[in-house]
Motif scaffolding. Structure first.
Motif, PDB file in Angstrom:
ATOM      1  N   LYS A   1       0.831  -1.206   0.000  1.00 36.76           N
ATOM      2  CA  LYS A   1       0.000   0.000   0.000  1.00 36.76           C
ATOM      3  C   LYS A   1       0.863   1.253   0.000  1.00 36.76           C
ATOM      4  O   LYS A   1       0.572   2.223  -0.712  1.00 36.76           O
ATOM      5  CB  LYS A   1      -0.916   0.005   1.228  1.00 36.76           C
ATOM      6  N   MET A   2       1.913   1.236   0.778  1.00 35.01           N
ATOM      7  CA  MET A   2       2.798   2.389   0.846  1.00 35.01           C
ATOM      8  C   MET A   2       3.462   2.637  -0.506  1.00 35.01           C
ATOM      9  O   MET A   2       3.594   3.795  -0.949  1.00 35.01           O
ATOM     10  CB  MET A   2       3.857   2.180   1.928  1.00 35.01           C
ATOM     11  N   GLN A   3       3.889   1.581  -1.161  1.00 36.28           N
ATOM     12  CA  GLN A   3       4.502   1.733  -2.480  1.00 36.28           C
ATOM     13  C   GLN A   3       3.513   2.346  -3.469  1.00 36.28           C
ATOM     14  O   GLN A   3       3.876   3.236  -4.255  1.00 36.28           O
ATOM     15  CB  GLN A   3       4.976   0.366  -2.985  1.00 36.28           C
ATOM     16  N   ALA A   4       2.273   1.873  -3.442  1.00 32.39           N
ATOM     17  CA  ALA A   4       1.256   2.411  -4.346  1.00 32.39           C
ATOM     18  C   ALA A   4       0.968   3.874  -4.041  1.00 32.39           C
ATOM     19  O   ALA A   4       0.804   4.698  -4.957  1.00 32.39           O
ATOM     20  CB  ALA A   4      -0.026   1.584  -4.245  1.00 32.39           C
ATOM     21  N   LEU A   5       0.905   4.218  -2.757  1.00 34.94           N
ATOM     22  CA  LEU A   5       0.645   5.601  -2.374  1.00 34.94           C
ATOM     23  C   LEU A   5       1.768   6.519  -2.841  1.00 34.94           C
ATOM     24  O   LEU A   5       1.515   7.621  -3.347  1.00 34.94           O
ATOM     25  CB  LEU A   5       0.486   5.697  -0.852  1.00 34.94           C
ATOM     26  N   VAL A   6       3.004   6.071  -2.700  1.00 35.46           N
ATOM     27  CA  VAL A   6       4.156   6.872  -3.124  1.00 35.46           C
ATOM     28  C   VAL A   6       4.154   7.043  -4.644  1.00 35.46           C
ATOM     29  O   VAL A   6       4.331   8.154  -5.151  1.00 35.46           O
ATOM     30  CB  VAL A   6       5.467   6.226  -2.650  1.00 35.46           C
ATOM     31  N   LEU A   7       3.936   5.965  -5.379  1.00 38.26           N
ATOM     32  CA  LEU A   7       3.973   6.036  -6.841  1.00 38.26           C
ATOM     33  C   LEU A   7       2.882   6.958  -7.384  1.00 38.26           C
ATOM     34  O   LEU A   7       3.141   7.816  -8.244  1.00 38.26           O
ATOM     35  CB  LEU A   7       3.828   4.637  -7.436  1.00 38.26           C
ATOM     36  N   GLY A   8       1.660   6.801  -6.883  1.00 34.91           N
ATOM     37  CA  GLY A   8       0.581   7.681  -7.326  1.00 34.91           C
ATOM     38  C   GLY A   8       0.818   9.122  -6.941  1.00 34.91           C
ATOM     39  O   GLY A   8       0.464  10.044  -7.687  1.00 34.91           O
ATOM     40  N   GLY A   9       1.445   9.331  -5.775  1.00 31.98           N
ATOM     41  CA  GLY A   9       1.782  10.686  -5.356  1.00 31.98           C
ATOM     42  C   GLY A   9       2.846  11.316  -6.240  1.00 31.98           C
ATOM     43  O   GLY A   9       2.797  12.526  -6.524  1.00 31.98           O
ATOM     44  N   VAL A  10       3.811  10.527  -6.681  1.00 37.97           N
ATOM     45  CA  VAL A  10       4.844  11.033  -7.594  1.00 37.97           C
ATOM     46  C   VAL A  10       4.209  11.490  -8.908  1.00 37.97           C
ATOM     47  O   VAL A  10       4.533  12.558  -9.447  1.00 37.97           O
ATOM     48  CB  VAL A  10       5.911   9.956  -7.853  1.00 37.97           C
TER      49      VAL A  10
END
Length: 326
Positions: free
Chosen positions: A205-214
């Motif tokens: 989930k954290m990886q997905a949140l970071v990628l979408g935020g980028v």
């Protein structure tokens, strides 16, 4: 009413940097909401951080455009970690509450007079395009045909913005076809089942949140390259427009956010021009110019409502994803 000019002005939105920025931000939301099931209501905050990270790095510290871009991306990663660490172990609605509040805090932070020398307060920032403009490979002049005729800088911004959209779409497509993407989609459907298989749901989930935020921060940079950075442009309404685009094209798709952004802005431009001219020629004598400005959003809303009724999965969505979106 000049229909040719009206259609030409609407067609310009197909290649507009604003359309590219919204498509890029919607791709980020597709990773958050469409593929992972994360209720991020603060994509406007990621866009604001990307825009201000780029502008402040350029104006205050004299960074070249590529270094300023990396600063904007880095700030968005930190922002995603701050949001995700206390919320991603909890229910989805906690993330929704935190993100919409954090996005507003970030926007209001940029309007405070305490840091006016860096942020410009409510007046925003401008004059940060020099470094980006210097690397423009297009010779001076006007190029194109019909409504798609622009000067060298306008074309450079469009090429850069849509190039980022294409790269982001390819990254998203490749990731969602990979084992990582299958885990992400499994979390969306039933994270307890994924956890039972030994996967670290919190980490994914954290990886997905970071990628979408980028993707959101890059969208913010593209959004402000043709204009000044104004904090009022990053209100919660911006996030809701992006959600409308996402659902219009299809939540768990790669092409959906891109086509949704194009359809949304072409429709908004068309109805804006049509209503304004209808008032001028007397077709709507009961309506003032101010009221006409609001009618365009009503008409676009009706179009989106009809699409939701007759094709609830979106333009590129499929019925397999429909149960989750509901």
């Amino acid at each position: 009413m000049d229909w040719i000019q009206l259609l030409g002005n609407s067609a310009q939105q197909i290649l507009s940097p604003v359309t590219a920025a919204y498509a890029l931000a919607a791709l980020g939301l597709a990773i958050h909401f469409g593929y992972t099931g994360l209720l991020n209501f603060g994509q406007a905050g990621f866009m604001a951080l990307g825009a201000y990270g780029y502008g402040i790095s350029t104006l205050t510290f004299g960074f070249p455009w590529w270094a300023a871009l990396l600063v904007g991306v880095g700030v968005s990663i930190i922002f995603a970690l701050i949001l995700g660490v206390p919320t991603l172990r909890l229910r989805a609605d906690y993330l929704a509450i935190v993100t919409i509040a954090a996005a507003e805090i970030a926007r209001l932070f940029f309007t405070t007079n305490t840091f006016v020398q860096y942020t410009g307060s409510a007046n925003g920032l401008q004059g940060y395009k020099g470094s980006f403009e210097e690397v423009n490979p297009i010779p001076p002049g006007r190029y194109g045909f019909g409504p798609f005729t622009y000067n060298e800088y306008d074309w450079w911004v469009r090429i850069f913005g849509w190039g980022l959209v294409i790269i982001a779409a390819l990254i998203t497509w490749r990731l969602m076809k990979s084992p990582w993407g299958r885990v992400i989609k499994g979390i969306r459907e039933d994270e307890d089942a994924v956890r039972a298989l030994g996967k670290n749901v919190y980490f994914y989930k954290m990886q997905a949140l970071v990628l979408g935020g980028v993707f959101g921060s890059l969208a913010g940079m593209v959004f402000v390259l043709p204009r000044a950075i104004v904090p009022s442009n990053f209100q919660p309404t911006l996030t809701f427009f992006i959600y409308a685009i996402l659902l219009l094209g299809g939540a768990a798709t790669v092409l959906g956010p891109i086509v949704g952004a194009i359809v949304f802005w072409v429709a908004l431009s068309f109805f804006s021009g049509f209503v304004a001219r209808a008032v001028e020629v007397g077709w709507l004598p009961f309506m003032s110019t101010v009221q006409a400005g609001q009618l365009q959003f009503i008409l676009v809303g009706i179009v989106i409502m009809l699409l939701v009724v007759f094709r609830p999965q979106g333009i590129f969505g499929n019925k397999k994803e429909l149960a989750f979106v509901k």
